[in-house]
Enzyme design. Structure first.
Site, mmCIF file in Angstrom:
data_model
loop_
_atom_site.group_PDB
_atom_site.id
_atom_site.type_symbol
_atom_site.label_atom_id
_atom_site.label_comp_id
_atom_site.label_asym_id
_atom_site.label_seq_id
_atom_site.Cartn_x
_atom_site.Cartn_y
_atom_site.Cartn_z
ATOM 1 N N HIS A 74 -15.248 6.351 72.065
ATOM 2 C CA HIS A 74 -15.062 5.285 71.071
ATOM 3 C C HIS A 74 -15.706 5.730 69.752
ATOM 4 C CE1 HIS A 74 -14.237 1.197 69.821
ATOM 5 N NE2 HIS A 74 -15.425 1.180 69.236
ATOM 6 N N GLU A 109 -16.719 13.785 67.646
ATOM 7 C CA GLU A 109 -16.041 13.508 68.924
ATOM 8 C C GLU A 109 -15.600 14.812 69.596
ATOM 9 O OE1 GLU A 109 -12.949 10.532 68.997
ATOM 10 O OE2 GLU A 109 -13.787 9.516 67.263
HETATM 11 C C1 GRF Z 1 -10.569 8.725 68.446
HETATM 12 O O1 GRF Z 1 -11.209 8.326 67.272
HETATM 13 C C2 GRF Z 1 -11.205 8.063 69.643
HETATM 14 O O2 GRF Z 1 -12.556 7.805 69.496
HETATM 15 C C3 GRF Z 1 -10.453 6.759 69.716
HETATM 16 O O3 GRF Z 1 -9.144 7.067 69.324
HETATM 17 C C4 GRF Z 1 -9.138 8.226 68.496
HETATM 18 C C5 GRF Z 1 -8.204 9.212 69.118
HETATM 19 O O4 GRF Z 1 -7.956 10.292 68.298
HETATM 20 N N1 GRF Z 1 -10.586 6.163 71.025
HETATM 21 P P1 GRF Z 1 -7.113 11.527 68.849
HETATM 22 O O5 GRF Z 1 -5.795 10.967 69.391
HETATM 23 O O6 GRF Z 1 -7.914 12.198 69.914
HETATM 24 O O7 GRF Z 1 -6.867 12.399 67.657
#
Ligand code: GRF
Length: 203
Positions: A112, A182
């Site tokens: 998240h 992330e």
């Molecule tokens: C990310 O920001 C994640 O935290 C959220 O959705 C987004 C997905 O991005 N749950 P991606 O599809 O991995 O580029």
């Protein structure tokens, strides 16, 4: 003797987290293999990424089934057939069916783009999250990885990393800074979980 955990990654969009997970599996950083990608939406970039990597990519849309029960059963069978050990939600916008949560409890992770428990819950995704964070006047945001239960963004938090908010940040600026973190944090957490699974498999 097993040396890799079998991963299913669930997406709804661009799949940049999926890409970082696939890359870390491919270079051996994660002792795992992405064997299935599930999207609730057709025509998303994440599916293209999976196909390019030669991974079985499936579109699962509840409305294509006679009822919810049949859809959930189909999903559960798909996971069982692929002998999935771990489910990683990576931008997946749907709630998993309760029987999937039950079967894979403590083996489903979600990422998240904020510091849960703040800025989570149903409808809090994508730019809405970053807009809410910026509107709050907080001085930092971050990334949360948590176990998945039956409630949106609710399960036990397993990792968090803070990201600064800089003066003049737009939601796009913040989203990009958070996303970069992330891509590092999700593989680190999955590496640990995969190591545990591999150990268990070899007991
Ligand atoms: C990310 O920001 C994640 O935290 C959220 O959705 C987004 C997905 O991005 N749950 P991606 O599809 O991995 O580029």
């Amino acid at each position: 003797m097993a040396d890799k955990a079998r991963l299913a990654v669930f997406i709804s969009g661009s799949g940049t987290n999926l890409q970082s997970i696939m890359d870390c599996c491919a270079d051996g950083t994660i002792p795992g293999e992405v064997v299935l990608v599930v999207s609730n939406k057709p025509d998303v970039q994440g599916l293209v990424r999976a196909q390019k990597a030669g991974i079985n990519a499936v579109v699962h849309r509840r409305k294509k089934f006679p009822d919810g029960k049949a859809a959930d059963e189909h999903l559960l069978q798909l996971l069982t057939r692929h002998e999935i050990d771990i489910i990683a939600l990576a931008g997946y916008l749907k709630l998993l069916p309760p029987q999937v949560v039950r079967k894979y409890r403590n083996r489903i992770l979600n990422i998240h783009p904020a510091l849960l428990p703040k800025y989570g819950g149903k409808g809090m995704y994508g730019h809405r999250v970053h807009e809410a964070v910026l509107a709050s006047g907080d001085s930092e945001s971050g990334v949360t990885i948590h176990l998945v239960d039956e409630i949106y963004d609710h399960g036990k938090i397993v990792a968090q990393e803070k990201v600064p908010i800089l003066p003049g940040d737009t939601p796009d600026d913040l989203a990009a800074r958070v996303l970069a973190v992330e891509h590092q944090l999700y593989p680190r957490v999955l590496k640990k979980l995969c190591e545990e699974i591999v150990k268990e498999k070899n007991l």
